[in-house]
Motif scaffolding. Structure first.
Motif, PDB file in Angstrom:
ATOM      1  N   LEU A  86      16.039 -15.448 -36.127  1.00 18.61           N
ATOM      2  CA  LEU A  86      15.683 -14.136 -35.575  1.00 18.61           C
ATOM      3  C   LEU A  86      15.482 -13.128 -36.691  1.00 18.61           C
ATOM      4  N   ALA A  87      16.348 -13.173 -37.713  1.00 14.19           N
ATOM      5  CA  ALA A  87      16.219 -12.239 -38.834  1.00 14.19           C
ATOM      6  C   ALA A  87      14.920 -12.475 -39.605  1.00 14.19           C
ATOM      7  N   ALA A  88      14.554 -13.748 -39.774  1.00 16.25           N
ATOM      8  CA  ALA A  88      13.371 -14.070 -40.558  1.00 16.25           C
ATOM      9  C   ALA A  88      12.078 -13.715 -39.835  1.00 16.25           C
ATOM     10  N   THR A  89      12.075 -13.814 -38.517  1.00 13.05           N
ATOM     11  CA  THR A  89      10.822 -13.623 -37.782  1.00 13.05           C
ATOM     12  C   THR A  89      10.636 -12.217 -37.239  1.00 13.05           C
ATOM     13  N   SER A  90      11.737 -11.440 -37.116  1.00 12.85           N
ATOM     14  CA  SER A  90      11.589 -10.096 -36.556  1.00 12.85           C
ATOM     15  C   SER A  90      11.508  -9.024 -37.631  1.00 12.85           C
ATOM     16  N   GLY A  91      12.350  -9.125 -38.673  1.00 14.61           N
ATOM     17  CA  GLY A  91      12.362  -8.120 -39.719  1.00 14.61           C
ATOM     18  C   GLY A  91      12.686  -6.754 -39.144  1.00 14.61           C
ATOM     19  N   ALA A  92      12.057  -5.730 -39.662  1.00 14.19           N
ATOM     20  CA  ALA A  92      12.302  -4.366 -39.190  1.00 14.19           C
ATOM     21  C   ALA A  92      11.310  -3.958 -38.113  1.00 14.19           C
ATOM     22  N   SER A  93      10.327  -4.828 -37.813  1.00 18.08           N
ATOM     23  CA  SER A  93       9.324  -4.486 -36.815  1.00 18.08           C
ATOM     24  C   SER A  93       9.828  -4.859 -35.424  1.00 18.08           C
TER      25      SER A  93
END
Length: 426
Positions: free
Chosen positions: A102-109
């Motif tokens: 989830l962290a890798a695919t969502s980022g801050a967006s």
């Protein structure tokens, strides 16, 4: 030294309670840190989902609760069959991978809806297996005489984690988005995974016969809690507490504040008052230990919470409502600090995870309809009427608990049952 007549009597030394085992404290620190990370990520998940509208936010929450509720009994049977420690290690590993993904695919967006729902579904599925296993760990890591204090400390730690989770989640979302919150939660999963690799139960875990299938194991667990003279009334009392206490501050407190024109700040203070009451009683119980007769202590906790709920229903000003919420929290914590060790101590060693799954299930099964009924009553007759009904329910449940011979005697005999359910390692 005291003097009686001409005889000098030496002072009685203070009773020193033995320290809780180091493996338990290590496990508690790791799991409470992970719980705080979960609370922060849950807040972040709900906040991001709310940007897509109310229906999407409700769908994400349902994706957590639905698989968790449906699979709980299976999770308990698997925990007893495979071992609670193994189930926890597997669950932490899965959630570590999911949080990193989830962290890798969502980022801050902004994350897409499908990703939010998928992560929520994974969380709910893992919870169904993880919650019964972790709920049984205090019994596996401490002796019967230390179980009540250990679980009171666990209750206090859970409350601190819940209090810290939302503000931490809000700060992480503001600073780094959903990806940042997921990355922090992944770090807590890595920490508790490292703890679980090191921590081992004090005694060998009892396992059901390998010839018994999972379906038979589930049925055996249900049959046990339905027929055991202590577990059956204890779980019924827990269901009543979930229906009459859990919605008081989370649902009815804000409705009362809004209808009385007190504003959101007063609603927040009512919630904080309940949390303060919960934490204070849990810390006292962890320090001094609960009542020896845990069934009586659980029933008295419901009575105290019922009194606080009645006071909240009649509160004329926010200050009185906050004080009433403190009493509600204190009673709720008194109940939890007694019913937890009561249920876990009464469970046979071979059924610990299954009993914990049943305990979690009855709370969910009671809370869902109660929330809707109380919400409907508050809409039709006002929040004060719904709070008054909760007060009556709490008082009636307390009276039923005190009238039950099995619950009145519970606590004096469960330690012996727990000892009988342990097998020392070869």
């Amino acid at each position: 030294m005291r003097t009686i007549g001409t005889t000098r009597v030496p002072p009685v030394p203070p009773v020193r309670r033995p320290a809780l085992p180091r493996p338990y404290l290590l496990w508690l620190a790791g799991t409470r840190a992970s719980l705080a990370g979960d609370a922060a990520l849950t807040f972040a998940l709900g906040w991001v989902a709310s940007a897509h509208g109310g229906r999407t936010a409700a769908l994400v929450l349902t994706a957590i609760t639905l698989p968790r509720t449906v699979l709980l009994l299976l999770g308990g049977a698997v925990g007893d069959r495979a071992g609670a420690r193994r189930v926890m290690i597997a669950g932490d590993a899965v959630m570590l991978a999911a949080a990193l993904g989830l962290a890798a695919t969502s980022g801050a967006s902004a994350a897409p809806v499908w990703m939010l729902i998928a992560f929520a579904a994974v969380t709910g599925t893992v919870d169904a297996f993880y919650l019964p296993a972790t709920g049984s760990m205090p019994r596996r890591l401490v002796g019967p005489e230390q179980l009540p204090r250990a679980m009171a400390l666990q209750q206090a730690g859970s409350q601190v984690a819940a209090l810290l989770g939302a503000p931490i989640g809000a700060a992480l979302v503001a600073a780094a988005g959903l990806g940042g919150a997921a990355l922090v939660d992944a770090g807590t999963f890595a920490a508790v995974l490292a703890v679980m690799v090191r921590v081992r139960p004090m005694a060998e875990e009892e396992r059901p016969s390998r010839r018994e299938g999972l379906a038979a194991g589930i049925a055996d667990g249900v049959r046990l809690v339905a027929t055991d003279p202590v577990l059956r009334p204890a779980l019924l009392l827990t269901a009543a507490a979930a229906a009459g206490l859990l919605p008081v501050v989370s649902l009815l407190g804000p409705l009362l504040a809004r209808s009385a024109g007190w504003g959101p700040g007063a609603a927040g203070l009512v919630g904080a008052g309940q949390s303060a009451g919960v934490l204070a009683v849990a810390l006292v119980a962890a320090r001094r230990g609960p009542l020896r007769r845990t069934g009586v202590g659980a029933s008295l906790g419901l009575a105290v919470a019922g009194v606080g709920t009645g006071a909240l229903a009649a509160a004329p000003v926010p200050a009185v409502a906050v004080l009433a919420a403190v009493v509600v929290g204190a009673g709720s914590s008194l109940f939890a600090c007694h019913v937890g060790p009561l249920v876990l101590g009464a469970a046979p060693g071979s059924h610990l995870s299954r009993v914990q799954s049943a305990l979690t299930l009855v709370q969910s099964a009671a809370l869902v309809p109660a929330t809707n009924v109380l919400g409907g009553l508050a809409h039709a007759a006002g929040a004060r009427s719904a709070l008054a009904l909760c007060a009556v329910l709490g008082g009636a449940a307390a009276a039923a608990g005190l009238a039950s011979p099995a619950l009145r005697m519970a606590g004096a005999t469960t330690a012996a049952r727990a000892n009988a359910g342990r097998r020392e390692p070869a």
